[in-house]
Motif scaffolding. Structure first.
Motif, PDB file in Angstrom:
ATOM      1  N   TRP A  79       0.825  -1.205   0.000  1.00 49.06           N
ATOM      2  CA  TRP A  79       0.000   0.000   0.000  1.00 49.06           C
ATOM      3  C   TRP A  79       0.862   1.259   0.000  1.00 49.06           C
ATOM      4  N   SER A  80       0.352   2.279  -0.659  1.00 54.00           N
ATOM      5  CA  SER A  80       0.857   3.634  -0.459  1.00 54.00           C
ATOM      6  C   SER A  80       0.141   4.219   0.754  1.00 54.00           C
ATOM      7  N   LEU A  81       0.532   5.413   1.161  1.00 54.55           N
ATOM      8  CA  LEU A  81      -0.164   6.060   2.271  1.00 54.55           C
ATOM      9  C   LEU A  81      -1.624   6.317   1.913  1.00 54.55           C
ATOM     10  N   TYR A  84      -3.497   3.164   2.279  1.00 52.34           N
ATOM     11  CA  TYR A  84      -3.732   2.870   3.695  1.00 52.34           C
ATOM     12  C   TYR A  84      -4.906   3.677   4.235  1.00 52.34           C
ATOM     13  N   MET A 291       6.438   3.461   2.500  1.00 49.15           N
ATOM     14  CA  MET A 291       5.370   4.183   1.809  1.00 49.15           C
ATOM     15  C   MET A 291       5.860   5.482   1.182  1.00 49.15           C
ATOM     16  N   TYR A 317       1.394  -3.942   8.444  1.00 50.79           N
ATOM     17  CA  TYR A 317       2.485  -3.782   7.482  1.00 50.79           C
ATOM     18  C   TYR A 317       3.667  -4.678   7.856  1.00 50.79           C
TER      19      TYR A 317
END
Length: 469
Positions: A79-81, A84, A291, A317
């Motif tokens: 995931w990227s921020l 998320y 991220m 994570y």
């Protein structure tokens, strides 16, 4: 109750004591009563823990984690921020019931103890209703870990029946509902009335706080202060668009004890202002690197005179392993020394003990707990970890700090005490119901995933995209 931890290599993290190649730690009624050379402590009738062959260190400090996400192992790996924020905050958070909330925090607390983390700041932003709040508090308490349960003044979508995208947008963007204040006070009084207990009450600010106008930020800080928290915490990645950070520093308007998380893009002048104002900062290297959030701020903040901690952040994570975070921070900081130069630096600049301090004494200072934890010092709470270095991968060692930082995983954490109570012994967390508990956890995680799968995700994702377009 008196316990003598006997014959280990004591890495005290107390400058006045230093390292004892063969030392003893005496614990009386949950407090460290003596730290001295082996055989010099008189303790008739004490339970003796044979620490020979181990490195004895203070319990580790995790300055920032969302413990409830322990049920979602690995889901955030790619995931990227932005991913998320959508998936965890707007989708999965609305899929937890009381059982999953309780077990998520219980599992996260037990995982902490297994990794030698005896203090964790739980930025708990799953407050979707009073029963969920009770379950979260009970889960962390029942695990036996110490730290601060930070009730987040933040709205959470609840998916009951049909999903109205407009309602979701309203929940995600409005100021925290008033019921949070009453509910948070009830949680404080029910579970955390003793502000000297191993687990204390705190408040977490909404994630949008740095980007709000100053008047709204001051309202939130006033609401937090009215709850008499031991600690206030909040995400604060950059200096924000309204100059609020600098204004609060100039006015002396920050809470007495506040630890902000991340700080990657806070400007240098603002870092100096925060340090002078007594605000502390927590860096979470795995997430911030993984991220792409930005350069790690802990070392820069320390250089500005501030108190800094290190944290694991997202249990969905990576595992809760503060030493892993300290290792990564150390290597990232060292790698920056070579930037812009064709030659390696003559000095690495940042030492092993500097990084280890973030996970122990410096971390405790950042949370306002340096008088209680963070070092093996007489009078402090007996949060103690015995590390048994791997015979093939870590021995013989020359520096105990390097052995702990570079070669220790949760598998090498042999024994853990919190306030003098043994919570992990001979490599096993001290719970008789682990088998049954693991099945309950697996069932709860499957239930959360099933509810998530049933959500009208395209509609919710469209709402989310509109908020950040």
């Amino acid at each position: 109750m008196t316990t003598l931890i006997s014959g280990g290599h004591v890495l005290s993290m107390d400058p006045a004591i230093g390292d004892l190649p063969r030392g003893d730690v005496l614990v009386e009624d949950g407090t460290i009563a003596a730290v001295a050379g082996h055989g010099t402590v008189d303790a008739p009738g004490a339970e003796v823990i044979d620490a020979s062959g181990t490195i004895v260190v203070p319990g580790f400090v995790d300055g920032h984690r969302h413990v409830w996400q322990s049920l979602l192992r690995g889901v955030a790996a790619d995931w990227s921020l932005s991913d998320y924020m959508l998936q965890a905050r707007a989708l999965y958070a609305g899929c937890y019931d009381e059982e999953s909330a309780y077990l998520g925090n219980l599992l996260g607390g037990l995982e902490s103890l297994s990794a030698g983390i005896t203090t964790v700041v739980d930025h708990c932003h799953l407050q979707s209703g009073p029963r969920i709040s009770d379950a979260l508090a009970r889960g962390l308490l029942d695990s036996g870990v110490g730290g601060v349960f930070c009730y987040a003044l933040q709205n959470v979508p609840v998916y009951d029946g049909d999903v109205d995208p407009g309602e979701i947008e309203d929940v995600l963007t409005r100021m925290p509902d008033a019921w949070h204040d009453t509910n948070a006070a009830r949680i404080r009084d029910t579970y955390f009335a003793d502000d000297r207990a191993r687990l204390r009450f705190g408040v977490a600010l909404p994630e949008a706080t740095p980007y709000l106008p100053g008047s709204l930020v001051r309202q939130l800080l006033a609401r937090a202060d009215a709850l008499s928290p031991f600690l206030v915490t909040g995400h604060w990645v950059d200096s924000g668009p309204h100059g609020v950070l600098a204004e609060l520093c100039a006015e002396g308007a920050w809470p007495d004890r506040i630890c902000l998380s991340h700080g990657n893009h806070i400007e240098a002048d603002d870092l100096a202002r925060l340090a002078e104002a007594g605000v502390s900062l927590c860096t979470t290297p795995d997430i911030e690197c993984g991220m792409g959030i930005g350069p790690l701020a802990a070392r820069r903040f320390r250089a500005a005179g501030g108190a800094a901690a290190i944290g694991t952040d997202l249990s969905n994570y990576a595992r809760a392993d503060v030493l892993q975070q300290a290792r990564l921070l150390l290597q990232v900081e060292r790698s920056t020394l070579a930037q812009g130069s064709p030659r390696p630096p003559r000095s690495v600049g940042y030492g092993v003990r500097d990084a280890l301090a973030l996970a122990t004494l410096d971390g405790a200072e950042a949370l306002g707990l340096a008088d209680t934890i963070g070092s093996l010092s007489v009078g402090k709470r007996a949060d103690v970890v015995l590390v048994r270095p791997d015979p093939l991968g870590a021995q013989p060692y020359t520096d105990p700090a390097a052995a702990v930082l570079f070669t220790t995983s949760p598998a090498e954490i042999d024994t853990v005490l919190v306030a003098g109570e043994v919570v992990k012994r001979d490599g096993v967390v001290c719970r008789g119901d682990l088998g049954e508990l693991q099945q309950r956890i697996a069932d709860a995680a499957a239930s959360v995933r099933a509810r998530h799968h049933q959500l009208p995700r395209p509609e919710i994702e469209q709402v989310w995209a509109g908020l950040f377009s």
